[in-house]
Design an enzyme around this catalytic site. Sequence first.
Site, PDB file in Angstrom:
ATOM      1  N   ASP A  36       0.984  -1.156  -0.060  1.00 50.90           N
ATOM      2  CA  ASP A  36      -0.039   0.126  -0.133  1.00 50.90           C
ATOM      3  C   ASP A  36       0.755   1.307  -0.008  1.00 50.90           C
ATOM      4  OD1 ASP A  36      -2.211  -1.666  -0.066  1.00 50.90           O
ATOM      5  OD2 ASP A  36      -2.276  -1.373   2.131  1.00 50.90           O
ATOM      6  N   HIS A  38      28.560   5.819  -9.961  1.00 49.74           N
ATOM      7  CA  HIS A  38      27.012   6.013  -9.139  1.00 49.74           C
ATOM      8  C   HIS A  38      26.942   5.124  -8.055  1.00 49.74           C
ATOM      9  CE1 HIS A  38      25.315   7.561 -13.278  1.00 49.74           C
ATOM     10  NE2 HIS A  38      26.160   8.448 -12.545  1.00 49.74           N
ATOM     11  N   ASP A  60      28.612  13.464  -4.289  1.00 50.43           N
ATOM     12  CA  ASP A  60      27.606  13.923  -5.510  1.00 50.43           C
ATOM     13  C   ASP A  60      26.172  14.266  -4.900  1.00 50.43           C
ATOM     14  OD1 ASP A  60      26.465  14.759  -7.816  1.00 50.43           O
ATOM     15  OD2 ASP A  60      27.487  13.071  -9.066  1.00 50.43           O
ATOM     16  N   ASP A 112      23.050  19.943  -8.948  1.00 51.17           N
ATOM     17  CA  ASP A 112      24.165  18.930  -9.056  1.00 51.17           C
ATOM     18  C   ASP A 112      25.417  19.031  -9.003  1.00 51.17           C
ATOM     19  OD1 ASP A 112      25.140  16.403  -9.922  1.00 51.17           O
ATOM     20  OD2 ASP A 112      24.743  16.612 -12.006  1.00 51.17           O
ATOM     21  N   HIS A 154      33.900   9.158 -18.032  1.00 56.74           N
ATOM     22  CA  HIS A 154      32.788   9.953 -18.558  1.00 56.74           C
ATOM     23  C   HIS A 154      33.131  11.273 -19.031  1.00 56.74           C
ATOM     24  CE1 HIS A 154      33.033  12.537 -15.082  1.00 56.74           C
ATOM     25  NE2 HIS A 154      33.291  11.553 -14.316  1.00 56.74           N
ATOM     26  N   HIS A 210      26.463  17.881 -18.784  1.00 57.53           N
ATOM     27  CA  HIS A 210      25.434  17.665 -19.244  1.00 57.53           C
ATOM     28  C   HIS A 210      24.652  19.026 -19.026  1.00 57.53           C
ATOM     29  CE1 HIS A 210      24.013  16.992 -15.088  1.00 57.53           C
ATOM     30  NE2 HIS A 210      25.147  16.065 -14.979  1.00 57.53           N
ATOM     31  N   HIS A 257      19.930  15.308 -15.729  1.00 60.32           N
ATOM     32  CA  HIS A 257      20.326  15.333 -17.033  1.00 60.32           C
ATOM     33  C   HIS A 257      19.126  15.655 -17.909  1.00 60.32           C
ATOM     34  CE1 HIS A 257      23.399  11.575 -16.060  1.00 60.32           C
ATOM     35  NE2 HIS A 257      23.581  12.697 -15.275  1.00 60.32           N
ATOM     36  N   GLU A 272      32.134  18.736 -14.632  1.00 60.03           N
ATOM     37  CA  GLU A 272      32.316  17.637 -13.757  1.00 60.03           C
ATOM     38  C   GLU A 272      33.575  16.834 -14.079  1.00 60.03           C
ATOM     39  OE1 GLU A 272      29.250  14.694 -13.223  1.00 60.03           O
ATOM     40  OE2 GLU A 272      27.981  15.985 -14.577  1.00 60.03           O
ATOM     41  N   TYR A 323      39.691   8.980 -11.549  1.00 61.71           N
ATOM     42  CA  TYR A 323      39.511   7.561 -10.860  1.00 61.71           C
ATOM     43  C   TYR A 323      40.676   6.774 -11.056  1.00 61.71           C
ATOM     44  CZ  TYR A 323      35.147  10.010 -11.552  1.00 61.71           C
ATOM     45  OH  TYR A 323      34.089  11.093 -11.742  1.00 61.71           O
ATOM     46  N   ARG A 362      36.221  13.626  -8.166  1.00 63.87           N
ATOM     47  CA  ARG A 362      35.140  14.260  -9.052  1.00 63.87           C
ATOM     48  C   ARG A 362      34.871  15.724  -8.504  1.00 63.87           C
ATOM     49  NH1 ARG A 362      32.006  10.878 -10.153  1.00 63.87           N
ATOM     50  NH2 ARG A 362      29.891  11.374  -8.967  1.00 63.87           N
ATOM     51  N   GLU A 392      32.337  18.965  -9.505  1.00 62.10           N
ATOM     52  CA  GLU A 392      31.165  19.238 -10.139  1.00 62.10           C
ATOM     53  C   GLU A 392      30.394  20.522  -9.945  1.00 62.10           C
ATOM     54  OE1 GLU A 392      27.770  16.445 -10.225  1.00 62.10           O
ATOM     55  OE2 GLU A 392      27.393  17.070 -12.138  1.00 62.10           O
TER      56      GLU A 392
END
Length: 442
Positions: free
Chosen positions: A38, A242, A259, A270, A349, A353, A360, A383, A387, A405, A407
Site C-alpha cells: 500500500d 554511481h 555528489d 548537481d 565519462h 550535461h 540530466h 564535472e 579515478y 570528481r 562538479e
Amino acid sequence: MSISKREFARRRKDLMALMGSNSIAIVPAAQLQVRNRDVDYPFRQDSDFYYLSGFDEPEAVLVLLPGRRQGQYILFCQERDKDKELWHGYRAGPEGACADYAADDAFPIGDIDEILPGLIEGRDRVHYAMGKAPEFDRRIMDWVNTIRSKARSGAHPPGEFVDLDHSLHEMRLLKSSAELKLMRRAAKISARAHIRAMRTCTPGLNEYHLEAELQHEFMSNGCRKWAYPPIVGSGDNGCILHYIENNSPLKDGDLVLIDAGCELDCYAADITRTFPVSGRFSGPQRQLYQLCLDAQLAAINAIAPGVPWSLPHDIAVKTITRGLIKLGLLKGQYRSLIEKGAYQPFYMHRTGHWLGMDVHDVGDYKIGEQWRELEPGMVLTVEPGIYVSPGNTRVAKKWRGIGIRIEDDVVVTRDGCEVLSADAPKTVEDIEAIMAPGDAAV
Ligand code: GLY
Ligand code: MN
Ligand code: MN
C-alpha cells in the site's frame, strides 16, 4: 519562490505558436509508482507536464488546442472526493484546475475516453511524445482509431503524429530569469549541504552520517526532495561512478566523494565535492585533486556564448592527460596519448550535461553533425573526474583507490558564464580551512 502563473501561460502560448494551428498536443502527468503493497514512492511530476502546467497531481492529462475559440488549454484531472481526500490528501479537482491553474476548461479524468476523441477530431497533427509510456501510447491510438472508425460518417482523423519533445525541449533548454532564480537557490542550498558534510566529517563516522547531514540541510531549507540519490563514496567507493550504498565507515587517510543536489520546485542542483576524511589531503591526493581542479577551472573558463558544447570536455581531457603524464600515471607522448584516448581508464565519462528540471536535462547536444554552440540561458554541469582503480597495477601504489570528481552548475551568460554553485568550497586551502578543528564560520 516559484514560477508565476503568467510564465506558465507564456510557455503554453510559445509552444502553441511552434505547433501551428489545426494541431493538438497531449501530455500525460507522471504516474504514482508502487514501492511495496500500500506504499507508493513519493510522487514526482513529469517535467514536461509540470513545465506547462505547474500542476502537481497524478492521474491528469494536459491538452493544448491552438486557436480553439472555446478555450485552448484543457486539463483532465482527478475529481474532488471527500473520502479519498481524507486518506490521500487534497485534490484541485476540475474546478481548481480552472480557478488556480488557469485551465480554460477541465474535466474529470474518468471522462477522457468520451471527450478527448472529440477534441482530436478535425485536427491534422497530434503532438505527442510517443514511446515513453507504452500504456498511454495505446490509449492515444485507441482514441485516434475511434475517430477513424467514424470516417465514413464524415469524421476527420489526424493524418500526422509529431514528436512533441523536439520543440518543447528546445524551450526547456533556455532558462528564463525565474528559472535561473530557482536554480541559483537550489545550488546555494546544495552548496551549504556540502559544507555541512565537510564540517561534520571525521574518521569513525559512516558514509550515511554524511548523507544525513545533506538531507538535513536540504529539508530544513524547504527542499524535501533530492534531485537524484546522493552519492557518498569514501576510499575505493569514490571510484564507483554511481555508488549509492553509502554504508561504509569513513577512514582516516581516505578521500570522500559526495555528489548531491536538492530539487527546488522541480529544478535540480548537481554538485560534487571530494575532500579528505581527516580534513588534510595526503601528498598524492593533493596532486591528483589539484589536477582535477585545474581541468575543471580551465573548462569553466572556456564557457561563453558561441563556444561549441564539446570545448569544455576537450579542454578537461587535455589538461588531465598532460597532468597524468607529469605525475607519471601515463607514459608516452602527449599527442599520441590524446589520439589513443589513454586518459579513459582514469576519466571515463564526459565533462557535463544540461541541467534543469531533470538532472540530466533535455535538449540536443548536436545540431545535425555539429556540436551545438552555447547560448545565454543554457545551464550545464562541469564535472571532470580522475579515478584510479584500486586494482590498477600499472601505476604506483600510492595513487590506487583515489577517486575525485569536482562538479559545478554553470549558466551561460551574455559575456561568459556564472557558476551557480560557487558557494561550495573547492580549493585545497578552502577545504582544509573549513574542515580545520575549531572553524566555526558558516
Ligand atoms: N549526479 C549525476 C551526475 O553528476 O551526472
Ligand atoms: Mn552531473
Ligand atoms: Mn552529479
